[in-house]
Design a protein around this motif. Structure first.
Motif, short mmCIF file in Angstrom:
data_model
loop_
_atom_site.label_atom_id
_atom_site.label_comp_id
_atom_site.label_asym_id
_atom_site.label_seq_id
_atom_site.Cartn_x
_atom_site.Cartn_y
_atom_site.Cartn_z
N GLU A 10 0.84 -1.21 0.00
CA GLU A 10 0.00 0.00 0.00
C GLU A 10 0.87 1.25 0.00
O GLU A 10 0.61 2.22 -0.70
CB GLU A 10 -0.92 0.02 1.23
CG GLU A 10 -2.06 -0.96 1.15
CD GLU A 10 -2.85 -0.99 2.45
OE1 GLU A 10 -3.01 0.05 3.09
OE2 GLU A 10 -3.30 -2.09 2.81
N ASP A 151 -7.75 -10.46 1.19
CA ASP A 151 -8.90 -10.60 2.08
C ASP A 151 -9.78 -11.79 1.72
O ASP A 151 -10.07 -12.63 2.55
CB ASP A 151 -9.73 -9.31 2.06
CG ASP A 151 -9.05 -8.21 2.82
OD1 ASP A 151 -8.28 -8.53 3.74
OD2 ASP A 151 -9.27 -7.03 2.49
N GLU A 170 -11.94 -7.21 -1.77
CA GLU A 170 -11.15 -6.44 -0.81
C GLU A 170 -12.10 -5.92 0.27
O GLU A 170 -13.14 -5.32 -0.04
CB GLU A 170 -10.45 -5.28 -1.55
CG GLU A 170 -9.69 -4.33 -0.68
CD GLU A 170 -8.50 -4.97 0.05
OE1 GLU A 170 -8.10 -6.09 -0.31
OE2 GLU A 170 -8.02 -4.35 1.00
N LYS A 172 -12.92 -3.50 3.41
CA LYS A 172 -12.53 -2.23 4.06
C LYS A 172 -13.62 -1.86 5.06
O LYS A 172 -14.79 -2.16 4.85
CB LYS A 172 -12.40 -1.11 3.02
CG LYS A 172 -11.22 -1.27 2.09
CD LYS A 172 -9.92 -0.98 2.80
CE LYS A 172 -8.74 -1.16 1.87
NZ LYS A 172 -7.48 -1.23 2.55
N GLU A 185 -10.68 7.10 -1.04
CA GLU A 185 -10.63 5.77 -0.42
C GLU A 185 -10.98 4.70 -1.45
O GLU A 185 -10.32 3.66 -1.53
CB GLU A 185 -11.65 5.69 0.73
CG GLU A 185 -11.37 6.63 1.87
CD GLU A 185 -10.73 5.91 3.04
OE1 GLU A 185 -9.92 5.01 2.79
OE2 GLU A 185 -11.02 6.28 4.19
N THR A 189 -8.63 1.64 -2.74
CA THR A 189 -9.07 0.25 -2.56
C THR A 189 -9.05 -0.49 -3.89
O THR A 189 -8.63 -1.64 -3.98
CB THR A 189 -10.49 0.23 -1.97
OG1 THR A 189 -10.51 1.07 -0.83
CG2 THR A 189 -10.90 -1.17 -1.57
N ARG A 190 -9.49 0.18 -4.94
CA ARG A 190 -9.48 -0.46 -6.27
C ARG A 190 -8.04 -0.73 -6.72
O ARG A 190 -7.76 -1.78 -7.29
CB ARG A 190 -10.18 0.45 -7.29
CG ARG A 190 -11.68 0.47 -7.11
CD ARG A 190 -12.34 1.32 -8.17
NE ARG A 190 -13.75 1.48 -7.89
CZ ARG A 190 -14.37 2.64 -7.75
NH1 ARG A 190 -13.70 3.77 -7.90
NH2 ARG A 190 -15.66 2.69 -7.48
N GLN A 192 -5.54 -1.34 -4.84
CA GLN A 192 -5.07 -2.47 -4.05
C GLN A 192 -5.63 -3.78 -4.62
O GLN A 192 -4.89 -4.75 -4.81
CB GLN A 192 -5.58 -2.28 -2.63
CG GLN A 192 -4.64 -2.75 -1.57
CD GLN A 192 -5.20 -2.42 -0.21
OE1 GLN A 192 -5.85 -1.39 -0.03
NE2 GLN A 192 -4.96 -3.28 0.75
N LEU A 221 -15.81 -5.09 -3.78
CA LEU A 221 -15.35 -4.43 -2.55
C LEU A 221 -16.39 -4.71 -1.46
O LEU A 221 -17.59 -4.66 -1.72
CB LEU A 221 -15.23 -2.92 -2.74
CG LEU A 221 -14.48 -2.42 -3.99
CD1 LEU A 221 -14.40 -0.91 -3.99
CD2 LEU A 221 -13.07 -3.01 -4.03
N LEU A 223 -17.55 -3.16 1.90
CA LEU A 223 -17.46 -2.00 2.79
C LEU A 223 -18.49 -2.19 3.91
O LEU A 223 -19.16 -3.22 3.96
CB LEU A 223 -17.74 -0.71 2.01
CG LEU A 223 -16.98 -0.54 0.69
CD1 LEU A 223 -17.35 0.79 0.03
CD2 LEU A 223 -15.47 -0.60 0.92
#
Lengths: 351, 528
Positions: A10, A151, A170, A172, A185, A189-190, A192, A221, A223
């Motif tokens: 990261e 993840d 992922e 978060k 953010e 995240t994308r 990553q 994702l 969230l």
């Protein structure tokens, strides 16, 4: 290993143009120690409450064979309604069964090999959620071992000869507020997730499993729902461009990883001065984003100001002024005669 | 980055201070009685507030906190205690006598006049987000004493409306102090650094050198002003208190003492954020620039939005004869518009607000005129001829102005575009022709409105060549906000253009209304 590879990835992705940042991430020289050596108060740090919340949220997703996550993935059509099965590759410190990343990775690759051999109904009934599988950064480019856990993966089996599709997810803890969700953010995240797509493809290639599996260009994702400890899934996130970007990025990482640095100390908080110096000596590229992740950012900004680098007043001003320094731009504003096409062009633009 | 932004930031760095943007401020100053300042803090990782500080800028604020914000009951009790201040600020109809409420519902003008200048100030964008989170959390609250739940729902709705209002272009109701300072001044710093209110205020300090201001700004930057507190402070001070608080769950007196300690630890954090906001407000009030003289239409639109998008529905919702189903349709859901037509309607409402603000304010600020010229949305030149066109069979033809401009100026305007005169906006013309020869661009305007001294007493007649030839004039593209306003209403029609999109799709099924339950067990049973 001083800090986990995932976090360093990261850090690397936050400013890959800055060689000092890349060396710090690749060779595991904490930037905090470098900053402290220069007299800056170090750590950006994380809230203890936020860390706890993140752990609790992730555990709640995978509890009871990931029932909560599965329900959210089915609702968002990431998984079909009849999806079942869960395999846990997490480490024991995260409530998983494996003592370390090596064991997790071995189990993951073994399981993938077994998946590849399945046929008929057994193939179509493969477990659909894999938690915390471990990958290796292509070519061990992030030192020392390049191991990191992602993840979640979803498995989408198809009858032979079609490959089994793997989809990267992922998790978060920040809230999903639809169109008001923090764009920065989301972008991070994308990026990553795209990096994991690339790493997984390389891993499959190196394990000679590539012909049995296809890593989807899109991912998802996970969230949180605002004010609740429930997942909010964003499916069909296009990660193709991010994965391509990661491939280019890793090429550069290889080159930096090949540089030899003095050996690290065994003690976690004792960084040999020569290793710190290697970071300080490397060319630095200050950018707006540095403020949010790098402990050395105040130093870099002051240095950039002293040198008259326009980036010290913003990335947008750096693009606007190009190679012209702040000092020279001010001289031009005060009536100095322009020299060369670049300066004439600047004067024409601000006239 | 526009030429203006780059140039101004360089100039600000050169002068070593923040420099004014524009000749006017695009909002009105208000009395302290019309202003409410609100600041939040939250526990790291949580999306709801841990504490809030609220009050008029001319009086000590009130502090509301919660010992353990992850406890839903404690959190509800804390926000309930704070709800009064916000509901009073927006004149919530439940605080009015029945006859007054009905009168205001029938005649909106008195209410709109009363709230015309009401302003809510917060330190920065993360504090606005807290309003959205409170909307998410409480608008659909449904567990607990019905009276309490209704008040929590009202709080959720007012927070939701204030958050939505903060996103409407040009609005002058909800003030993000950081954004307003950046609107009013250009700061010599990276945009990302300008997200810190304390950092910005340091650049406004008088009688300092650039280095002194920069050092002060960096020092202030170390103290957080967003809703998130410093991780170090949380780790060293708050986490031990919260841990002890949770451990003392069987000892209410000890918990009360710890709750007090947590409150005392949060107060300085809240106070700093609140005071910075008041300082920013004071700095803007003390600015020698006047408010833009063309703000009336913008403020009126704001009060209309207040009435139709918030207050009217709140007042109707108090009718005891309404069913739950009917009442539900008066509530704006924090997550969705449900109907595509409703989403389209709000889109056009925002577009209209943006066009109105841009079209009105440009006439009151010379800097905005210059920016319009830079962007090619205006033309400036010298009148070379004023004549009447001869039309066969008519006594007098249309008045034509021939204006010569520099061909180097950028121009996006095309033939048939309507333009209005800066300084006399009722004088309107239509571009008849555009021709460029060498360094000169010649524009022929056919004047269509505001032709006589009767409509513009301070201007010569549009046909008065002797008074006009040789004068330098600036024309702006005439704002067409009215068209968008019409679309706000038309988008609701089932047979108009675009209806295939807004009305053809089956509407999502709203979830069935959940009756308020006195306790959680009853609620769970009712769902089975």
């Amino acid at each position: 290993m001083r800090r986990d590879v995932r976090r360093r990835l990261e850090q690397y992705a936050s400013n890959p143009r800055c060689e000092a940042n890349v060396i710090s991430a690749v060779h595991d020289v904490p930037m905090e120690a470098v900053a402290r050596a220069l007299g800056y108060s170090g750590a950006v740090g994380q809230s203890p409450f936020a860390l706890l919340r993140g752990q609790q949220f992730e555990r709640s997703l995978f509890r009871d064979d990931a029932v909560r996550l599965r329900r959210a993935l089915i609702t968002q059509k990431v998984l079909p309604a009849n999806a079942a099965g869960f395999v846990d590759f997490r480490m024991s410190r995260n409530d998983g069964p494996y003592p370390n990343l090596d064991a997790s990775r071995a189990a993951f690759l073994q399981r993938l090999a077994a998946f590849a051999k399945t046929v008929g109904d057994a193939r179509l009934q493969l477990p659909t959620i894999l938690a915390g599988p471990t990958l290796m950064v292509p070519g061990k480019a992030i030192l020392p071992d390049g191991l990191f856990a992602i993840d979640v993966l979803t498995v989408h089996p198809q009858p032979r000869p079609a490959p089994i599709v793997l989809r990267v997810g992922e998790v978060k803890v920040y809230p999903d507020r639809g169109g008001f969700t923090d764009a920065t953010e989301l972008a991070a995240t994308r990026a990553q997730a795209g990096l994991y797509v690339h790493a997984l493809r390389v891993e499959l290639q190196q394990s000679k499993l590539a012909q049995h599996f296809a890593v989807a260009d899109d991912g998802f994702l996970v969230l949180t729902r605002p004010s609740f400890n429930l997942p909010s899934v964003r499916g069909a996130e296009d990660l193709q461009h991010q994965a391509e970007r990661a491939a280019v990025m890793f090429d550069r990482v290889h080159r930096i990883a090949e540089r030899l640095l003095p050996p690290d100390s065994a003690a976690d908080d004792d960084i040999p001065a020569q290793r710190r110096q290697a970071v300080l000596d490397a060319p630095r590229q200050y950018a707006d984003g540095c403020l949010s992740f790098c402990e050395l950012a105040p130093h870099c900004q002051q240095t950039a100001l002293a040198q008259g680098l326009p980036a010290a007043l913003g990335d947008d001003l750096a693009r606007f002024l190009g190679p012209i320094t702040l000092h020279r731009a001010l001289e031009l504003l005060h009536g100095a005669a322009a020299e060369g096409d670049v300066e004439h062009d600047l004067l024409a633009r601000i006239a | 980055m526009s030429r203006h932004d780059a140039f101004e930031r360089l100039r600000a760095w050169d002068e070593g201070r923040a420099i004014a943007n524009g000749h006017t401020l695009p909002w009105l100053r208000a009395d302290a009685a019309d202003r409410l300042v609100l600041a939040f803090v939250r526990m790291g990782g949580e999306s709801s507030p841990w504490g809030l500080c609220v009050g008029r800028p001319d009086a000590p604020p009130e502090f509301f906190t919660c010992a353990e914000p992850r406890n839903a009951d404690l959190h509800a009790a804390f926000v309930l205690a704070a709800a009064g201040a916000l509901l009073r600020h927006v004149e919530h109809p439940s605080l009015l006598a029945d006859d007054e409420r009905l009168m205001l519902l029938a005649m909106e003008a008195p209410l709109r006049a009363r709230v015309r200048l009401r302003q809510l100030w917060v330190p920065g964008p993360s504090h606005l987000d807290m309003l959205h989170f409170l909307d998410f959390r409480y608008t659909h609250a449904n567990t607990g004493d019905p009276k309490v739940v209704r008040r929590l729902q009202a709080l959720g709705r007012v927070c939701g409306w204030l958050f939505r209002e903060s996103t409407r272009p040009g609005q002058v109701r909800v003030f993000d102090a950081t954004a307003r300072l950046r609107r009013a001044y250009t700061f010599p710093a990276e945009p990302v650094r300008q997200a810190h209110l304390g950092y910005l205020l340091a650049w406004l300090e008088a009688d300092r050198t650039r280095d002194e201001r920069l050092a002060e700004a960096r020092a202030r930057e170390d103290l957080p002003v967003s809703v998130t507190m410093s991780p170090e402070y949380e780790r060293a001070t708050l986490e031990p208190l919260v841990t002890r608080y949770n451990a003392a769950k069987d000892d209410p007196p000890a918990q009360a003492l710890l709750a007090r300690e947590i409150h005392d630890a949060l107060v300085p954090e809240l106070r700093r954020r609140w005071e910075l906001t008041v300082q920013a407000m004071a700095a803007l009030d003390a600015d020698p620039r006047a408010s833009n003289p063309h703000l009336d239409a913008v403020v009126d639109l704001g009060s209309a939005e207040y009435f139709h998008e918030y207050w009217k529905n709140e007042a109707k919702g108090l009718d005891p004869n309404l069913s739950d189903e009917q009442r539900r349709y008066l509530v704006h859901d924090p997550e969705t518009d449900y109907a595509p037509a409703r989403a389209a309607r709000r889109y056009f409402a925002h577009l209209h607000a943006a066009e109105l603000a841009a079209g009105e304010l440009v006439h009151g600020d010379a800097t905005l005129v210059e920016q319009s010229l830079d962007a090619g949305n205006a033309l400036r030149g010298t009148i070379r001829a004023v004549e009447r066109e001869a039309v066969a069979g008519k006594k007098s033809g249309p008045i034509l102005w021939t204006i010569e401009c520099s061909a180097d100026d950028s121009l996006r305007l095309r033939e048939e575009t309507s333009v209005c005169l800066v300084g006399a906006r009722k004088r309107i013309g239509r571009i008849r022709s555009l021709a460029t020869v060498g360094a000169v661009r010649t524009v022929v305007l056919q004047m269509t409105d505001g032709l006589t001294k009767r409509s513009l007493p301070n201007e010569p007649d549009a046909a008065d060549a002797s008074a006009l030839v040789g004068a330098t004039v600036t024309f702006l593209e005439q704002a067409a906000a009215g068209f968008t306003q019409m679309k706000i209403f038309r988008v609701g029609h089932t047979d108009g253009p675009g209806a295939w999109l807004t009305h053809a799709a089956p509407l999502p099924e709203p979830s069935p209304p959940v009756r308020i339950q006195g306790n959680l067990l009853d609620l769970v049973k009712s769902l089975q």
